[in-house]
Design a protein around this motif. Sequence first.
Motif, PDB file in Angstrom:
ATOM      1  N   UNK A  48     -33.483  52.998  44.009  1.00 53.48           N
ATOM      2  CA  UNK A  48     -33.707  53.329  44.625  1.00 53.48           C
ATOM      3  C   UNK A  48     -32.293  52.938  45.864  1.00 53.48           C
ATOM      4  N   UNK A  49     -32.464  51.465  45.778  1.00 51.84           N
ATOM      5  CA  UNK A  49     -31.044  50.230  46.486  1.00 51.84           C
ATOM      6  C   UNK A  49     -29.538  50.492  45.049  1.00 51.84           C
ATOM      7  N   UNK A  50     -29.945  50.281  44.316  1.00 53.55           N
ATOM      8  CA  UNK A  50     -29.075  50.350  43.069  1.00 53.55           C
ATOM      9  C   UNK A  50     -28.012  51.863  42.716  1.00 53.55           C
ATOM     10  N   UNK A  51     -29.465  52.750  42.317  1.00 50.97           N
ATOM     11  CA  UNK A  51     -29.044  53.907  41.375  1.00 50.97           C
ATOM     12  C   UNK A  51     -28.152  54.731  42.458  1.00 50.97           C
ATOM     13  N   UNK A  52     -29.733  55.347  43.399  1.00 50.42           N
ATOM     14  CA  UNK A  52     -29.463  56.452  44.321  1.00 50.42           C
ATOM     15  C   UNK A  52     -27.933  55.804  44.848  1.00 50.42           C
ATOM     16  N   UNK A  53     -28.404  55.205  46.133  1.00 49.19           N
ATOM     17  CA  UNK A  53     -26.816  54.685  46.892  1.00 49.19           C
ATOM     18  C   UNK A  53     -26.284  53.919  46.304  1.00 49.19           C
ATOM     19  N   UNK A  54     -26.479  53.262  45.321  1.00 47.05           N
ATOM     20  CA  UNK A  54     -25.095  52.242  45.180  1.00 47.05           C
ATOM     21  C   UNK A  54     -24.007  52.810  44.016  1.00 47.05           C
ATOM     22  N   UNK A  55     -25.015  53.210  43.050  1.00 50.08           N
ATOM     23  CA  UNK A  55     -23.887  54.310  42.051  1.00 50.08           C
ATOM     24  C   UNK A  55     -23.481  55.706  43.053  1.00 50.08           C
ATOM     25  N   UNK A  56     -24.466  55.961  44.199  1.00 49.72           N
ATOM     26  CA  UNK A  56     -24.092  57.445  44.023  1.00 49.72           C
ATOM     27  C   UNK A  56     -22.990  56.753  45.063  1.00 49.72           C
ATOM     28  N   UNK A  57     -22.958  55.946  45.944  1.00 48.10           N
ATOM     29  CA  UNK A  57     -21.687  56.377  46.607  1.00 48.10           C
ATOM     30  C   UNK A  57     -20.465  55.038  45.703  1.00 48.10           C
ATOM     31  N   UNK A  58     -20.616  54.500  45.078  1.00 46.44           N
ATOM     32  CA  UNK A  58     -19.405  53.791  44.206  1.00 46.44           C
ATOM     33  C   UNK A  58     -19.127  55.024  43.626  1.00 46.44           C
ATOM     34  N   UNK A  59     -19.895  56.240  42.116  1.00 44.49           N
ATOM     35  CA  UNK A  59     -19.481  57.074  41.556  1.00 44.49           C
ATOM     36  C   UNK A  59     -18.143  58.338  42.994  1.00 44.49           C
ATOM     37  N   UNK A  60     -18.478  58.398  44.529  1.00 41.84           N
ATOM     38  CA  UNK A  60     -17.630  59.077  44.725  1.00 41.84           C
ATOM     39  C   UNK A  60     -16.538  58.707  44.945  1.00 41.84           C
ATOM     40  N   UNK A  61     -16.538  57.296  45.528  1.00 42.05           N
ATOM     41  CA  UNK A  61     -15.464  56.214  45.471  1.00 42.05           C
ATOM     42  C   UNK A  61     -14.584  56.130  44.748  1.00 42.05           C
ATOM     43  N   UNK A  62     -14.654  56.467  43.490  1.00 40.20           N
ATOM     44  CA  UNK A  62     -13.955  56.474  41.994  1.00 40.20           C
ATOM     45  C   UNK A  62     -13.660  57.871  41.688  1.00 40.20           C
ATOM     46  N   UNK A  63     -14.074  58.600  42.290  1.00 37.74           N
ATOM     47  CA  UNK A  63     -13.845  60.076  42.170  1.00 37.74           C
ATOM     48  C   UNK A  63     -12.501  60.149  43.217  1.00 37.74           C
TER      49      UNK A  63
END
Length: 248
Positions: free
Chosen positions: A182-197
């Motif tokens: 929940x916190x790492x994959x959905x919210x953490x990776x979800x946000x950081x992937x968009x940030x990277x793009x």
Amino acid sequence: MNEYKVKDIGLADEGELLIEWAEAHMPVLRQIRQRFERERPLEGVRIGACLHVTKETAVLVKTLEAGGAEVYLCASNPLSTQDEVAAALARAGTHVYAWRGETTEEYYWCIDRVIDHRPMLTMDDGADLVSTLHSKRTEALEGVKGGSEETTTGVIRLRAMAADGALRYPIIAVNDTYTKYLFDNRYGTGQSTIDGILRATAILLAGKTFVVCGYGWCSRGIAMRAKGMGANVIVTEVNPLRALEAVM
């Protein structure tokens, strides 16, 4: 004497500021540290950690040390290492072997330095520390009591070793906990992937067609954020239940 190898110990002041900022946003670890300082449950325990050397990891390391542990840290990904944080940890007394941009040879040299200290517990992000212990450094396995692994890739590798009867000590699959999903994959990776793009392209997502392949925990977070930024999100998924969830 504290042994370490970092890019520049002179970066420690900046690293301290980064760690302080992270600590202010990690209240659970702050509470655990307060308890650890009183109880010292890890007194005399040597921990070998192969993790992303970032300001957040530094807060974890300081918490373990507050509990009495001696931590030996190397990087699980040379491209994610924050040299300022590595310097701050080294100056504070942590045994750190990490710098941004390590070569493959340097990467495994750092892992070997951690193993040289004969850890009793291991903390891994990708299973490179555990794999090295089981292949090239088997003489150091005797004193290892257990470990943890926090990534899908690492857990897959370790389960294969366990199935073959090759895994010599128990590992906690942190990756399989619901909080990790929940916190790492959905919210953490979800946000950081968009940030990277956005950092790489400086593109405006609103109005764009945004394709997400699969609808696992990470993809759920990516799709959620892309939709929130105005993109037309398309999800491809072979699992019918996940596909239905994506539609809804």
